[in-house]
Design an enzyme around this catalytic site. Structure first.
Site, PDB file in Angstrom:
ATOM      1  CG  HIS A   1      -1.811   1.178   1.350  1.00 49.51           C
ATOM      2  ND1 HIS A   1      -3.147   1.129   1.033  1.00 49.51           N
ATOM      3  CD2 HIS A   1      -1.564   2.458   1.728  1.00 49.51           C
ATOM      4  CE1 HIS A   1      -3.678   2.332   1.212  1.00 49.51           C
ATOM      5  NE2 HIS A   1      -2.736   3.156   1.645  1.00 49.51           N
ATOM      6  CD  GLU A   2       1.547   3.596   3.665  1.00 53.46           C
ATOM      7  OE1 GLU A   2       1.726   4.645   3.024  1.00 53.46           O
ATOM      8  OE2 GLU A   2       0.509   3.378   4.316  1.00 53.46           O
TER       9      GLU A   2
ATOM     10  CG  HIS B   1       0.366   8.701  -7.185  1.00 55.01           C
ATOM     11  ND1 HIS B   1      -0.838   8.918  -6.565  1.00 55.01           N
ATOM     12  CD2 HIS B   1       0.272   9.341  -8.368  1.00 55.01           C
ATOM     13  CE1 HIS B   1      -1.608   9.650  -7.351  1.00 55.01           C
ATOM     14  NE2 HIS B   1      -0.958   9.921  -8.447  1.00 55.01           N
TER      15      HIS B   1
ATOM     16  CG  HIS C   1       0.191   6.263  -0.777  1.00 50.28           C
ATOM     17  ND1 HIS C   1      -0.850   6.885  -1.421  1.00 50.28           N
ATOM     18  CD2 HIS C   1      -0.351   5.661   0.316  1.00 50.28           C
ATOM     19  CE1 HIS C   1      -1.967   6.676  -0.747  1.00 50.28           C
ATOM     20  NE2 HIS C   1      -1.697   5.929   0.310  1.00 50.28           N
TER      21      HIS C   1
HETATM   22 ZN   LIG Z   1      -2.988   5.243   1.853  1.00 47.83          ZN
END
Ligand SMILES: [Zn+2]
Length: 681
Positions: free
Chosen positions: A468-469, A475, A472
Site C-alpha cells: 500500500h505505502e 505515485h 503511494h
Molecule cells: Zn494510503
C-alpha cells in the site's frame, strides 16, 4: 559554519543535521519566499507564468525541502530538542501560509495570468498550477468582498478552535476513564500483550492488579477477546458515550461544539457561493455533485445489505449454539465474530509468518515494479540515513538506467518512532530553469524487527501495508510533472488519491505473485495451497457487515452536511437514525453517542468526505481488474498505468486519468467482487 538544511544537495545530509540548524534554516527559507512574493508584486512587468508564478513556486519548494527532513526526523528519530525546533518551525510556517493565502494582490496576479489570451498556450501542468492556486485562494475566502471577507476569516478561526476542542474533549474523556481490575478471571481471554499493557497501566498508577483504559488497542482487545460479557458491556458503554451528554463529565460534552461546527461550516460554504458544506467539499474532489455521491453510496448499500444480513444471522446462530449468547448484543459482536472466524478457518497470523520473510517480500515487490512499470530498484548502502535500519534505494529506468527517483525505507518499530505506516515526501520532482530535481520519498513502517539471526517475519497484513505505502511511493516517484504543487500525489483529488496504493495491495492476494516472494524462511518452499485457500477465505469474512458500517458512516456524514438547515440545527442523531434505518443491520442502543467522538468528520478534515475511502476503492479495484483481464504481468497494461495514472499527478482531473487508463468510466463490479459480493444485486 554551513547549515545542512540550506545546502541544495540531492539528498538531505542526515549525518550532519542537528536541532539547532532548524530555526535559522526555516527563517531563511521563509524570508526568501517572502522576497519572491514581494519582488513579483513590486514588478508591474511580472504578468506571465515565468515571471510571476515560477519564482514563487520555486521558493515554496525550497522551504519544503528544508522542512521535510525535520518533520521526518521528528516522526522517526525524535529528541526533546528536535521536537521543540520542529514545533516552533511548524508554527512559523503555518502563520506564513495563512498570511499568504489571504494576499489579495497575489490572488489578483494569478487571476490576471489566467485571463491572458495566451494562457491556453501554457502546458497542461502550468495551467493546472495556476488554476489550482486560484481555486485555493477562492476557497480561502480571499476573493470575497467586504464584509463577507472578514466574516469568512472569523469563521475559519472559530472553526479551527472548535475542531481542536472537539478532538481534545474526546482525548480528555478517554484519558479520564479507567477500570481497575483485581481478579485475573475477569480478564480471561485477553492476549498476553494486552495483559502486559494493562499491568503496566496499573503500575504507572501505583495500583494493584490491572487497569483497563479507553486507548484503542486496549478497547479493541477487550471487545474482541474478553470472555466476560459484563466487562465488554462496561467498556462498550464507556466508549460509546465518550465526550457526550451520556458521558461521565459534562465538561467533555461535545454536543454544543458539534452544533456550532455544522452551523459555521454551512455559513462559510454559503459565503463562498455553495449551497452547503457538502457542495463545498466536492470542490476539491473527483465526485461531481452531491447526488452522484448519494447515488453511489445508496447503490452500494442496496448490494451490501442483504449480504450483511445473512452474515449477521449466521453469526447469531453460531453465538447461540457455540457461545451461549442468546440475544446477541452490540458488545458481543466483535467477540463472537472472532470466535466464528477461528472456528471456521483455523488460520492464525503465525501460520503465515514463516513464509513472509522481509528480504524476500521486498525483493518480490521490487520485481513486481520491474515487470509492471519498467523500473529497476537498487540499494545504495553508502547513503547515510538516521538509523541503521533505514536504507536508501534508487529507482532507475530499466534499459537506460537513468535515475528516476529514490526512497528511504525505514521498516521496523523502535522506541522514539511514531506508530503506523506512511509515505512522505522528501523532495518533489521539479525543474526550475536548468536544474532538474528528482522525487525522493520516505517509506516508513512499524513491523516487528528481526530477532537473532533470523530475518523479520511479516504478517500478511504487514505485507499488504508495505505494498500500500509503496503504491503511494510510486505515485510520488514516477511522476513526470515538473511542478511540485501538482506533481505526484500533491493536489490529487482526495477521493482518488488512494487509487495507486489500494491498487498495489491487490497483488498480494494473487497466487502467482505470492509464489514470487512467499517462501518459507528455512526451506524456501512455496506457501502450501491449504494455507492459501484459508487466506483467501478470510478475505471475504464479514465483508458485507464491514461495508454497511462504512456506508453508515459515509452517508451519515454526507447527508448531515448536505441537508443542514440553520432553522432546524444539526439534527445529528435523527440523521444517523434515518441512515441506519436504510443501511445498517445492527442497531446500537438509544443511549449511544457515536457521533460525539467521530473525529474524522468533526475535526479531521473528512467532513462531507468520509465517502472518499469507498470511492477510491472503486477506482483501485477497477484498475486492478484491467490487470486480471490482461494478465498480471502484462507490461502494456503496466506501462499504461504508469503513463496515465502515476505520471500525471494533478495536472489533469482524476476522472480523465482513469478514463485514459481504462478506456471508460469506473465500474462498481470489481469492487463488489473484491468483497465477494458479485452475486448480490
Ligand atoms: Zn494510503
Amino acid at each position: 559554519m554551513t547549515n545542512p538544511l540550506l545546502q541544495d544537495l540531492p539528498l538531505p545530509d542526515f549525518a550532519e543535521l542537528r536541532a539547532e540548524h532548524v530555526a535559522p534554516a526555516i527563517t531563511e527559507r521563509l524570508a526568501q519566499w517572502q522576497t519572491a512574493v514581494d519582488a513579483v508584486l513590486a514588478d508591474p512587468q511580472a504578468v506571465d507564468f515565468a515571471s510571476a508564478i515560477a519564482p514563487i513556486e520555486q521558493a515554496a519548494d525550497a522551504l519544503s525541502r528544508s522542512f521535510s527532513p525535520v518533520s521526518h526526523l521528528h516522526s522517526v528519530a525524535d529528541s526533546p530538542e528536535l521536537r521543540a525546533a520542529f514545533l516552533a518551525a511548524l508554527e512559523q510556517i503555518t502563520a506564513f501560509n495563512a498570511e499568504l493565502s489571504q494576499n489579495q494582490a497575489l490572488y489578483e496576479r494569478f487571476a490576471a495570468i489566467a485571463e491572458r489570451p495566451d494562457f491556453a498556450e501554457l502546458s497542461l501542468a502550468q495551467r493546472a498550477v495556476v488554476n489550482d492556486g486560484l481555486r485555493d485562494f477562492r476557497l480561502g475566502g480571499v476573493a470575497l468582498e467586504e464584509p463577507a471577507r472578514t466574516r469568512f476569516r472569523q469563521i475559519s478561526t472559530e472553526l479551527a478552535r472548535l475542531q481542536a476542542e472537539f478532538e481534545q474533549a474526546v482525548t480528555d474523556a478517554s484519558d479520564a476513564w479507567q477500570l481497575p481490575v483485581n481478579d485475573e478471571q475477569t480478564l480471561a481471554g485477553l492476549p498476553a500483550a494486552a495483559l502486559r499493557t494493562a499491568k503496566a497501566e496499573a503500575e504507572r498508577r501505583e495500583l494493584p492488579g490491572w487497569v483497563l483504559t479507553l486507548r484503542a488497542p486496549c478497547y479493541i482487545a477487550v471487545m474482541t477477546h474478553a470472555r466476560d460479557r459484563q466487562l465488554r458491556q462496561t467498556m462498550y458503554k464507556a466508549w460509546q458515550t465518550r465526550a457526550s451528554d451520556q458521558g461521565a463529565d459534562p465538561a467533555h460534552d461535545n454536543t454544543e461544539r458539534m452544533e456550532q461546527i455544522l452551523r459555521l461550516r454551512h455559513e462559510a460554504a454559503n459565503l463562498l457561493g455553495f449551497d452547503s458544506a457538502a457542495h463545498r467539499s466536492l470542490a476539491t474532489k473527483m465526485a461531481g455533485t452531491p447526488q452522484e455521491v448519494i447515488d453511489f453510496l445508496n447503490d452500494l448499500g442496496a448490494r451490501a445489505r442483504p449480504a450483511a444480513g445473512i452474515e449477521l444471522d449466521d453469526l447469531r446462530e453460531f453465538a447461540a449454539s457455540e457461545l451461549d449468547l442468546d440475544e446477541l448484543q452490540p458488545w458481543d459482536l466483535s467477540y463472537a465474530a472472532e470466535r466464528l472466524k477461528e472456528s471456521r478457518f483455523g488460520l492464525s497470523e503465525d501460520d503465515l509468518k514463516p513464509y513472509l520473510p522481509m528480504p524476500r517480500v521486498l525483493q518480490g515487490l521490487f520485481e513486481r515494479c520491474t515487470a509492471l512499470f519498467g523500473v529497476r530498484i537498487v540499494e545504495r548502502p553508502e547513503v547515510a540515513t538516521w538509523h541503521p535500519d533505514a536504507r536508501y534505494f534508487e529507482v532507475l529506468d530499466q534499459g537506460t538506467d537513468l535515475p528516476r527517483a529514490g526512497f528511504y525505507l525505514d521498516p521496523y518499530a523502535r522506541a522514539g518512532k511514531r506508530g503506523g505506516a506512511w509515505m512522505d515526501v522528501c523532495a518533489s520532482r521539479a525543474r526550475f530553469g536548468q536544474t532538474a530535481q528528482l522525487p525522493i520519498a520516505y517509506l516508513t513502517c512499524n513491523f516487528a524487527p528481526p530477532s537473532g539471526d533470523q530475518p523479520a517475519l511479516l504478517t500478511f497484513e504487514e505485507v499488504t501495508t508495505l505494498f500500500h505505502e509503496f503504491g503511494h511511493g510510486l505515485h510520488h516517484m514516477l511522476t513526470e510533472v515538473d511542478w511540485p504543487r501538482i506533481g505526484g500525489i500533491s493536489g490529487v483529488e482526495w477521493d482518488a488519491v488512494e487509487l495507486p496504493s489500494q491498487f498495489l495491495e491487490n497483488f498480494c492476494w494473487e497466487r502467482s505473485v505470492l509464489d514470487q516472494f512467499a517462501r518459507h524462511v528455512d526451506s524456501g518452499e512455496k506457501l502450501p495451497d491449504e494455507l492459501y485457500q484459508k487466506l483467501l477465505a478470510t478475505r471475504h469474512f464479514h465483508a458485507g457487515m464491514w461495508l454497511v458500517r462504512q456506508l453508515e458512516f459515509a452517508l451519515f456524514d454526507f447527508q448531515m452536511h448536505l441537508h443542514y438547515d440553520p432553522q432546524q440545527g444539526g439534527r445529528i442523531y435523527s440523521t444517523l437514525e434515518a441512515v441506519r434505518e436504510q443501511v445498517a443491520v445492527v442497531r446500537p442502543p438509544e443511549w449511544t453517542r457515536f457521533a460525539h467522538a467521530f473525529g474524522h468528520i468533526f475535526a479531521g478534515g473528512y467532513d462531507a468526505g468520509y465517502y472518499s475511502y469507498l470511492w477510491a476503492e472503486v477506482l483501485s479495484a477497477d484498475a486492478f481488474a484491467a490487470f486480471t483481464e490482461a494478465g498480471l504481468d502484462d507490461p502494456g497494461t503496466g506501462a499504461r498505468f504508469r503513463r496515465e495514472i502515476l505520471a500525471v499527478g494533478a495536472s489533469r482531473p482524476a476522472a480523465e486519468s482513469f478514463a485514459a487508463f481504462r478506456g471508460r468510466e469506473p465500474k462498481l463490479e470489481p469492487l463488489l467482487a473484491s468483497y465477494g459480493l458479485q452475486d448480490a444485486a
